[in-house]
Write a protein that holds these residues in place. Structure first.
Motif, short mmCIF file in Angstrom:
data_model
loop_
_atom_site.label_atom_id
_atom_site.label_comp_id
_atom_site.label_asym_id
_atom_site.label_seq_id
_atom_site.Cartn_x
_atom_site.Cartn_y
_atom_site.Cartn_z
N ASN A 44 -42.50 -24.32 47.62
CA ASN A 44 -42.14 -25.24 48.69
C ASN A 44 -43.00 -25.01 49.93
OD1 ASN A 44 -39.41 -24.77 47.08
ND2 ASN A 44 -39.31 -26.80 48.02
N VAL A 45 -43.21 -23.75 50.26
CA VAL A 45 -44.07 -23.43 51.40
C VAL A 45 -45.45 -24.02 51.18
CG1 VAL A 45 -45.13 -21.57 52.72
CG2 VAL A 45 -42.79 -21.31 51.91
N LEU A 46 -45.97 -23.87 49.95
CA LEU A 46 -47.30 -24.36 49.63
C LEU A 46 -47.34 -25.88 49.48
CD1 LEU A 46 -48.26 -21.66 46.98
CD2 LEU A 46 -49.30 -21.97 49.24
N GLY A 47 -46.22 -26.48 49.07
CA GLY A 47 -46.20 -27.91 48.79
C GLY A 47 -46.84 -28.26 47.46
N TRP A 48 -46.77 -27.35 46.48
CA TRP A 48 -47.35 -27.58 45.15
C TRP A 48 -46.28 -28.13 44.21
CZ3 TRP A 48 -51.13 -23.11 43.47
CH2 TRP A 48 -52.12 -22.95 44.45
N PRO A 49 -46.66 -28.90 43.20
CA PRO A 49 -45.68 -29.42 42.24
C PRO A 49 -45.16 -28.33 41.31
CG PRO A 49 -47.89 -30.07 41.59
CD PRO A 49 -48.02 -29.41 42.94
N ALA A 50 -43.88 -28.42 41.00
CA ALA A 50 -43.25 -27.45 40.10
C ALA A 50 -42.03 -28.10 39.46
CB ALA A 50 -42.83 -26.19 40.87
N ALA A 51 -41.74 -27.68 38.23
CA ALA A 51 -40.63 -28.28 37.49
C ALA A 51 -39.87 -27.20 36.75
CB ALA A 51 -41.14 -29.33 36.50
N SER A 52 -38.62 -27.53 36.39
CA SER A 52 -37.80 -26.64 35.56
C SER A 52 -37.51 -27.33 34.24
CB SER A 52 -36.48 -26.31 36.27
OG SER A 52 -35.69 -25.43 35.47
N VAL A 53 -37.76 -26.61 33.14
CA VAL A 53 -37.61 -27.15 31.79
C VAL A 53 -36.62 -26.29 31.00
CG1 VAL A 53 -38.82 -27.80 29.68
CG2 VAL A 53 -40.03 -27.86 31.86
N PRO A 54 -35.58 -26.87 30.41
CA PRO A 54 -34.63 -26.08 29.62
C PRO A 54 -35.31 -25.50 28.37
CG PRO A 54 -33.76 -28.27 30.12
CD PRO A 54 -35.20 -28.29 30.46
N VAL A 55 -34.98 -24.25 28.05
CA VAL A 55 -35.59 -23.63 26.85
C VAL A 55 -34.59 -22.84 26.00
CG1 VAL A 55 -37.90 -23.51 27.87
CG2 VAL A 55 -36.33 -21.57 28.15
N GLY A 56 -33.31 -22.84 26.35
CA GLY A 56 -32.35 -22.09 25.55
C GLY A 56 -31.02 -21.93 26.27
N MET A 57 -30.18 -21.07 25.69
CA MET A 57 -28.86 -20.81 26.26
C MET A 57 -28.67 -19.32 26.46
SD MET A 57 -27.38 -23.74 26.71
CE MET A 57 -25.68 -23.21 27.00
N HIS A 58 -28.01 -18.96 27.53
CA HIS A 58 -27.75 -17.55 27.81
C HIS A 58 -26.55 -17.09 27.00
CE1 HIS A 58 -26.90 -13.88 30.08
NE2 HIS A 58 -28.16 -13.95 30.49
N PRO A 59 -26.66 -15.97 26.29
CA PRO A 59 -25.58 -15.55 25.39
C PRO A 59 -24.32 -15.08 26.10
CG PRO A 59 -27.29 -13.87 25.49
CD PRO A 59 -27.82 -15.06 26.23
N THR A 60 -24.42 -14.69 27.35
CA THR A 60 -23.26 -14.16 28.07
C THR A 60 -22.60 -15.21 28.95
OG1 THR A 60 -24.27 -11.96 28.10
CG2 THR A 60 -22.44 -12.36 29.63
N SER A 61 -23.39 -15.91 29.75
CA SER A 61 -22.82 -16.87 30.70
C SER A 61 -22.50 -18.21 30.05
CB SER A 61 -23.79 -17.09 31.87
OG SER A 61 -24.96 -17.76 31.43
N GLY A 62 -23.11 -18.50 28.90
CA GLY A 62 -22.91 -19.80 28.27
C GLY A 62 -23.53 -20.94 29.05
#
Length: 450
Positions: free
Chosen positions: A396-414
């Motif tokens: 955000n400070v830099l102003g560069w593009p970034a994305a979040s992509v799902p890749v799995g599930m956490h075994p403890t938190s669900g």
């Protein structure tokens, strides 16, 4: 439209069917409002549902003389409650803000409407969008995958509404990770565009240029379509084929005092293997994070102070009052300087000479517990936020593009696990291409179980 058609509940499919005349926008909006009525009480994603207004807009759209020209024809969209929607209050999660109706649409809302999208509700945010959990006194917004966890913040209401299948797309905003953090927590796709691609105009000055508006969706294709509308650039809807790229893979913590959960680190490694098998040149690396993230924190504090400048301090939550008070001291001392960004930009451009994109975990830990964080101290909120979500703010400070992509599930938190994809300025299409390839090769569940 019935629940068994939920897999067709995408912006691309809805718009195509409305444009062809196979589906009425009236039916689409009625279906979305029914979903909200049934599902929202469990997770509190919406603070205001625009029922009759949305129905009236759908009815008007049905008689539009040229539906075929509208890229988002009839698509229900949720709007984060920190931008103006004409005729509706913009409360920004705070009792201190003006309860009166907005006099105009924010440019992003105007562009969505012009493209044929229909706002069906305003989504919950923490006070002034400062925090990484979404609640207000007496109401907690919850994660659709595990209601005992938060959906992330500050766009937690938008991400939860999409993840729970109430709307196919939602408008969100990202000042310190506020698109990527809730997208990661809720298992949906979200992209923060680079600075200036989409109108920001958030608060006093968009936290000194750190904040950007962008899409949250269940598919990369939907997000690309929405981004193309928000940016007024149709070419962004055409996701390019992912050419062989140099991919840096980094799981090192953003600070030496923080720890990365082993399952979140494994999610990045598994994603590296997928991309390597696809022909990309992947290599392990370490992002050269600065010794401290003062450039981000100072802007976070000072931006909050400026956003709260005209508000009654007695009506602010104590945690936000303290945050703004620190910000006022930062402003008085003149500690926000452009040279901080210049140094960081030079550091990261040098690092990116070797890479086209870099992968990191989206979060360092599973999302925190769904508690009344608005009633807790400033220090408790700060520590909890930074501990679980430290990977976003630098971009955000830099102003560069970034994305979040799902890749799995956490075994403890669900709850879901996700990776962050970062590219240099102008790299939105590259980020979308890599995300779309991951979606093809390891598709994620589009919605939490209902």
């Amino acid at each position: 439209m019935q629940d068994h058609l939920v897999e067709e509940f995408t912006a691309v499919s809805i718009a195509a069917r409305v444009r062809s005349g196979a589906l009425s926008p009236v039916d689409v909006v009625a279906d979305a409002l029914r979903r909200i009525e049934q599902r929202n009480p469990r997770i509190n994603a919406f603070v205001r549902v625009l029922g009759e207004r949305a129905r009236a807009e759908a009815q008007a759209l049905a008689s539009h003389p040229d539906l075929s020209s509208l890229p988002l024809a009839g698509v229900p969209v949720a709007i984060k409650d920190n931008v103006e929607v004409e005729g509706e209050p913009m409360r920004d999660g705070s009792a201190a803000t003006d309860p009166g109706p907005s006099t105009h649409d924010h440019p992003t809302v105007a562009r969505l409407r012009a493209a044929g999208a229909i706002p069906v509700g305003l989504t919950a945010v923490p006070e002034l969008c400062v925090w990484g959990a979404v609640d207000s006194p007496g109401v907690i917004t919850r994660n659709p995958w595990n209601p005992d966890r938060v959906p992330g913040g500050s766009s937690g209401g938008s991400a939860a509404a999409v993840a729970d299948g109430m709307v196919p797309i939602a408008l969100a905003a990202d000042g310190m990770g506020s698109i990527r953090i809730p997208s990661a927590a809720c298992g949906v796709f979200g992209i923060k565009p680079g600075r200036g691609l989409v109108p920001a105009e958030l608060g006093a000055h968009s936290w000194f240029g750190m904040s950007e508006n962008g899409p949250i969706a269940t598919t990369v294709e939907d997000a690309a379509l929405m981004l193309s509308v928000l940016a007024d650039d149709p070419s962004l809807a055409e996701i390019p084929e992912s050419r062989p790229l140099r991919v840096g893979v980094a799981v090192n913590p953003a600070s030496p005092i923080l720890r990365v959960d082993a399952d979140w680190a494994r999610g990045v490694e598994q994603t590296r293997l997928v991309l390597a098998e696809a022909g990309h040149r992947t290599s392990e690396t370490r992002v050269p994070y600065p010794p401290n993230m003062s450039a981000a924190f100072l802007r976070w504090f000072a931006g909050t102070a400026d956003d709260a400048a005209d508000l009654d301090p007695a009506l602010l939550q104590p945690r936000t009052w303290w945050h703004a008070a620190i910000g006022r001291a930062v402003n008085r001392a003149g500690l926000v300087r452009s040279s901080q960004v210049d140094r960081l930009d030079a550091r990261m451009r040098s690092f990116f000479i070797a890479y086209d994109v870099v992968l990191t975990p989206s979060l360092a830990q599973p999302p925190i517990e769904a508690l009344p964080w608005s009633e807790k101290s400033w220090a408790a909120n700060l520590v909890a936020n930074v501990r679980y979500a430290p990977f976003s703010a630098m971009w955000n400070v830099l102003g560069w593009p970034a994305a979040s992509v799902p890749v799995g599930m956490h075994p403890t938190s669900g709850t879901p696990i996700a990776v962050q994809i970062v590219a240099p300025p102008g790299g939105e299409s590259t980020v979308l291409a890599v995300a779309a390839e991951l979606e093809r090769r390891q598709a994620w569940p589009r919605h939490a179980p209902v």
